[in-house]
Design a protein around this motif. Structure first.
Motif, PDB file in Angstrom:
ATOM      1  N   ALA A 329      -2.169  10.869   1.019  1.00  0.00           N
ATOM      2  CA  ALA A 329      -2.707  10.347   2.280  1.00  0.00           C
ATOM      3  C   ALA A 329      -4.229  10.523   2.328  1.00  0.00           C
ATOM      4  N   TYR A 330      -4.706  11.701   1.934  1.00  0.00           N
ATOM      5  CA  TYR A 330      -6.151  11.948   1.939  1.00  0.00           C
ATOM      6  C   TYR A 330      -6.863  11.152   0.847  1.00  0.00           C
ATOM      7  N   LEU A 331      -6.235  11.060  -0.331  1.00  0.00           N
ATOM      8  CA  LEU A 331      -6.848  10.289  -1.425  1.00  0.00           C
ATOM      9  C   LEU A 331      -6.949   8.810  -1.068  1.00  0.00           C
ATOM     10  N   ASN A 332      -5.903   8.262  -0.465  1.00  0.00           N
ATOM     11  CA  ASN A 332      -5.915   6.845  -0.095  1.00  0.00           C
ATOM     12  C   ASN A 332      -7.016   6.540   0.912  1.00  0.00           C
ATOM     13  N   GLN A 333      -7.214   7.463   1.841  1.00  0.00           N
ATOM     14  CA  GLN A 333      -8.270   7.252   2.837  1.00  0.00           C
ATOM     15  C   GLN A 333      -9.657   7.326   2.189  1.00  0.00           C
ATOM     16  N   ALA A 334      -9.806   8.223   1.216  1.00  0.00           N
ATOM     17  CA  ALA A 334     -11.074   8.310   0.489  1.00  0.00           C
ATOM     18  C   ALA A 334     -11.340   7.023  -0.279  1.00  0.00           C
ATOM     19  N   LEU A 335     -10.317   6.516  -0.934  1.00  0.00           N
ATOM     20  CA  LEU A 335     -10.455   5.285  -1.716  1.00  0.00           C
ATOM     21  C   LEU A 335     -10.776   4.093  -0.818  1.00  0.00           C
ATOM     22  N   THR A 336     -10.154   4.032   0.355  1.00  0.00           N
ATOM     23  CA  THR A 336     -10.410   2.934   1.295  1.00  0.00           C
ATOM     24  C   THR A 336     -11.873   2.933   1.727  1.00  0.00           C
ATOM     25  N   MET A 337     -12.393   4.124   2.003  1.00  0.00           N
ATOM     26  CA  MET A 337     -13.799   4.227   2.412  1.00  0.00           C
ATOM     27  C   MET A 337     -14.737   3.908   1.257  1.00  0.00           C
ATOM     28  N   GLU A 338     -14.380   4.333   0.058  1.00  0.00           N
ATOM     29  CA  GLU A 338     -15.225   4.081  -1.114  1.00  0.00           C
ATOM     30  C   GLU A 338     -15.388   2.595  -1.391  1.00  0.00           C
ATOM     31  N   THR A 339     -14.362   1.828  -1.116  1.00  0.00           N
ATOM     32  CA  THR A 339     -14.399   0.386  -1.402  1.00  0.00           C
ATOM     33  C   THR A 339     -14.817  -0.440  -0.180  1.00  0.00           C
ATOM     34  N   GLY A 340     -15.106   0.272   0.911  1.00  0.00           N
ATOM     35  CA  GLY A 340     -15.522  -0.425   2.129  1.00  0.00           C
ATOM     36  C   GLY A 340     -17.007  -0.773   2.114  1.00  0.00           C
ATOM     37  N   LYS A 342     -19.244   0.135   4.173  1.00  0.00           N
ATOM     38  CA  LYS A 342     -20.102   1.243   4.612  1.00  0.00           C
ATOM     39  C   LYS A 342     -19.864   2.501   3.777  1.00  0.00           C
ATOM     40  N   ALA A 343     -19.617   2.296   2.484  1.00  0.00           N
ATOM     41  CA  ALA A 343     -19.304   3.425   1.609  1.00  0.00           C
ATOM     42  C   ALA A 343     -20.435   4.455   1.590  1.00  0.00           C
ATOM     43  N   ARG A 344     -21.676   3.995   1.560  1.00  0.00           N
ATOM     44  CA  ARG A 344     -22.815   4.928   1.501  1.00  0.00           C
ATOM     45  C   ARG A 344     -22.912   5.764   2.774  1.00  0.00           C
ATOM     46  N   ASP A 345     -22.624   5.140   3.879  1.00  0.00           N
ATOM     47  CA  ASP A 345     -22.710   5.849   5.165  1.00  0.00           C
ATOM     48  C   ASP A 345     -21.585   6.877   5.325  1.00  0.00           C
ATOM     49  N   ASN A 346     -20.528   6.715   4.540  1.00  0.00           N
ATOM     50  CA  ASN A 346     -19.345   7.583   4.691  1.00  0.00           C
ATOM     51  C   ASN A 346     -19.193   8.600   3.565  1.00  0.00           C
ATOM     52  N   LYS A 347     -20.279   8.867   2.827  1.00  0.00           N
ATOM     53  CA  LYS A 347     -20.186   9.779   1.689  1.00  0.00           C
ATOM     54  C   LYS A 347     -19.663  11.155   2.091  1.00  0.00           C
ATOM     55  N   THR A 348     -20.153  11.671   3.200  1.00  0.00           N
ATOM     56  CA  THR A 348     -19.700  12.998   3.646  1.00  0.00           C
ATOM     57  C   THR A 348     -18.229  12.987   3.989  1.00  0.00           C
ATOM     58  N   LYS A 349     -17.798  11.952   4.691  1.00  0.00           N
ATOM     59  CA  LYS A 349     -16.397  11.839   5.075  1.00  0.00           C
ATOM     60  C   LYS A 349     -15.501  11.665   3.846  1.00  0.00           C
ATOM     61  N   ILE A 350     -15.998  10.889   2.894  1.00  0.00           N
ATOM     62  CA  ILE A 350     -15.224  10.666   1.666  1.00  0.00           C
ATOM     63  C   ILE A 350     -15.035  11.981   0.924  1.00  0.00           C
ATOM     64  N   ARG A 351     -16.120  12.757   0.841  1.00  0.00           N
ATOM     65  CA  ARG A 351     -16.037  14.060   0.155  1.00  0.00           C
ATOM     66  C   ARG A 351     -15.039  14.980   0.880  1.00  0.00           C
ATOM     67  N   GLU A 352     -15.037  14.931   2.182  1.00  0.00           N
ATOM     68  CA  GLU A 352     -14.108  15.764   2.955  1.00  0.00           C
ATOM     69  C   GLU A 352     -12.648  15.411   2.625  1.00  0.00           C
ATOM     70  N   PHE A 353     -12.387  14.134   2.449  1.00  0.00           N
ATOM     71  CA  PHE A 353     -11.016  13.719   2.099  1.00  0.00           C
ATOM     72  C   PHE A 353     -10.606  14.258   0.724  1.00  0.00           C
ATOM     73  N   TYR A 354     -11.545  14.222  -0.242  1.00  0.00           N
ATOM     74  CA  TYR A 354     -11.238  14.769  -1.561  1.00  0.00           C
ATOM     75  C   TYR A 354     -11.015  16.278  -1.499  1.00  0.00           C
ATOM     76  N   ILE A 355     -11.824  16.938  -0.684  1.00  0.00           N
ATOM     77  CA  ILE A 355     -11.664  18.395  -0.524  1.00  0.00           C
ATOM     78  C   ILE A 355     -10.304  18.708   0.092  1.00  0.00           C
ATOM     79  N   LYS A 356      -9.914  17.914   1.088  1.00  0.00           N
ATOM     80  CA  LYS A 356      -8.602  18.125   1.726  1.00  0.00           C
ATOM     81  C   LYS A 356      -7.442  17.829   0.767  1.00  0.00           C
ATOM     82  N   ALA A 357      -7.611  16.810  -0.076  1.00  0.00           N
ATOM     83  CA  ALA A 357      -6.531  16.409  -0.985  1.00  0.00           C
ATOM     84  C   ALA A 357      -6.302  17.435  -2.086  1.00  0.00           C
TER      85      ALA A 357
END
Length: 401
Positions: A329-340, A342-357
């Motif tokens: 669930a966390y990895l999928n959300q990270a991947l969705t943001m990475e391919t969106g 606004k990927a650059r704007d969401n770098k912190t959020k993306i990292r948080e998802f990887y940390i949670k996963a």
């Protein structure tokens, strides 16, 4: 022209004379064996050889009657040995009963052909039917004997003869389908044997009667579902799975196969519906809860999926799948943001998802070490995005080993 016809007829009769003489000789020898009180098997072989090499014997009731008598005498001798608790081949004993049925049915057909099917004029039907009806249990127990030995090809021959006797003119009036309480059980074992032989047609042929064996209804439905799957009849397969689920919601076959089918075909909404129906039956069932969590994950309803999986972990922290579901669930959300966009704007959020996963995938790896195909790519991506060089190198080595 008349002379030519007479000549042709005379030559035809001459061709039959040696055959008739051979038949007479073999019948006489077989009769001698039987009168001697031994060598009944030799008498039988004479008749089977005669039938094999002389097609004119196929309508000769004397040959079939001698064959029947020779096998009956073998049966009586074997039965006496069993009664006296002497050693005898069990399979051979049951085989004698099966042969008696086959011979009597053939002889009955010849009798009908000769006398036009008029019952008062049939010479053998009544006596043979009465005798074979007494031996009928041997067909059932012969079948179950072969099932126990894993000889399913032999087993189904016995059960088919047992069941099809109800349709044989020889047994007219016995009404086995309504009077023989063992018919549903025999039908189930026929279904089971056919299933073991991957014979979908015979599974489906005997399943309706097998359904009356209420102790094995779930297994009959299971075999029917498999038969439809072999035939690639998806609608019948799903209908059978659904019937099985409705009647036996917690059976280990029907619900999981429904989930696998709908999930495998991308119909996650239907998979979720079945999971919710199952939870109405038993809200505490772990399999049902996990199926719902998985369906929600596939529908990208991540928060709901995570909540159910966390409850499962709280109840049992050694079950692998909830960890994988949360990590995914966390990895999928990270991947969705990475391919969106606004990927650059969401770098912190993306990292948080990887940390949670990470802790969930690592826990899944520990609990399910053999599921490398599932946890290795996930951890590869996690370690890569979290710049965890040592861990990344280890996973990279595992994936390419």
């Amino acid at each position: 022209m008349k002379k030519q016809r007479l000549l042709a007829l005379f030559l035809l009769l001459l061709s039959f004379i040696p055959c008739l003489q051979a038949q007479k000789k073999e019948l006489g020898q077989a009769r001698s064996y039987i009168k001697s009180g031994k060598d009944y098997d030799k008498a039988e072989k004479l008749m089977t050889d005669l039938l094999q090499k002389d097609s004119t014997c196929h309508t000769n009731e004397k040959v079939y009657l001698m064959w029947f008598t020779s096998v009956l005498k073998q049966y009586e001798a074997a039965n006496e040995k069993l009664y006296l608790k002497q050693k005898y081949d069990t399979a051979a004993f049951f085989g004698l009963t099966h042969r008696l049925y086959a011979i009597a049915e053939s002889l009955d057909s010849i009798d009908v052909a000769e006398h036009g099917g008029k019952k008062p004029r049939l010479k053998y039907r009544e006596g043979h039917a009465r005798l074979l009806n007494q031996l009928r249990p041997n067909l059932y127990f012969g079948g179950t004997y072969h099932v126990g030995k894993g000889n399913y090809k032999e087993a189904i021959r016995f059960f088919e003869t047992y069941l099809e006797a109800d349709n044989q003119p020889l047994f007219q009036g016995y009404n086995y389908s309504s009077k023989d309480s063992r018919m549903p059980q025999a039908a189930y074992w026929a279904v089971y044997s056919a299933y073991k032989l991957n014979d979908a047609d015979k599974v489906l042929r005997y399943a309706p009667m097998a359904m009356a064996d209420t102790a094995k209804t779930a297994y009959t439905l299971l075999h029917v579902a498999e038969a439809y799957e072999w035939q690639r009849n998806d609608s019948a397969y799903l209908a059978t799975l659904d019937e099985g689920f409705v009647r036996f919601p917690e059976h280990p076959y029907f619900f999981p196969h429904l989930e696998d089918y709908y999930t495998g075909n991308g119909n996650f909404e239907m998979a979720l519906k079945y999971a919710e129906r199952a939870l109405e039956v038993n809200p505490q069932n772990t399999i049902f809860q996990l199926a719902k969590a998985t369906s929600l994950l596939n529908l990208e309803r991540y928060d709901e999926s995570v909540r159910i999986s966390e409850r499962l972990i709280a109840d049992c922290d050694t079950m692998p799948e909830p960890y994988y579901t949360i990590g995914s669930a966390y990895l999928n959300q990270a991947l969705t943001m990475e391919t969106g966009v606004k990927a650059r704007d969401n770098k912190t959020k993306i990292r948080e998802f990887y940390i949670k996963a990470r802790p969930y995938m690592e826990a899944y790896r520990k609990l399910a070490p053999n599921e490398k195909k599932k946890w290795a790519p996930a951890l590869y991506r996690i370690y890569l995005n979290l710049n965890m060089g040592k861990q990344f190198e280890e996973i990279d080595h595992l994936m390419h080993d």
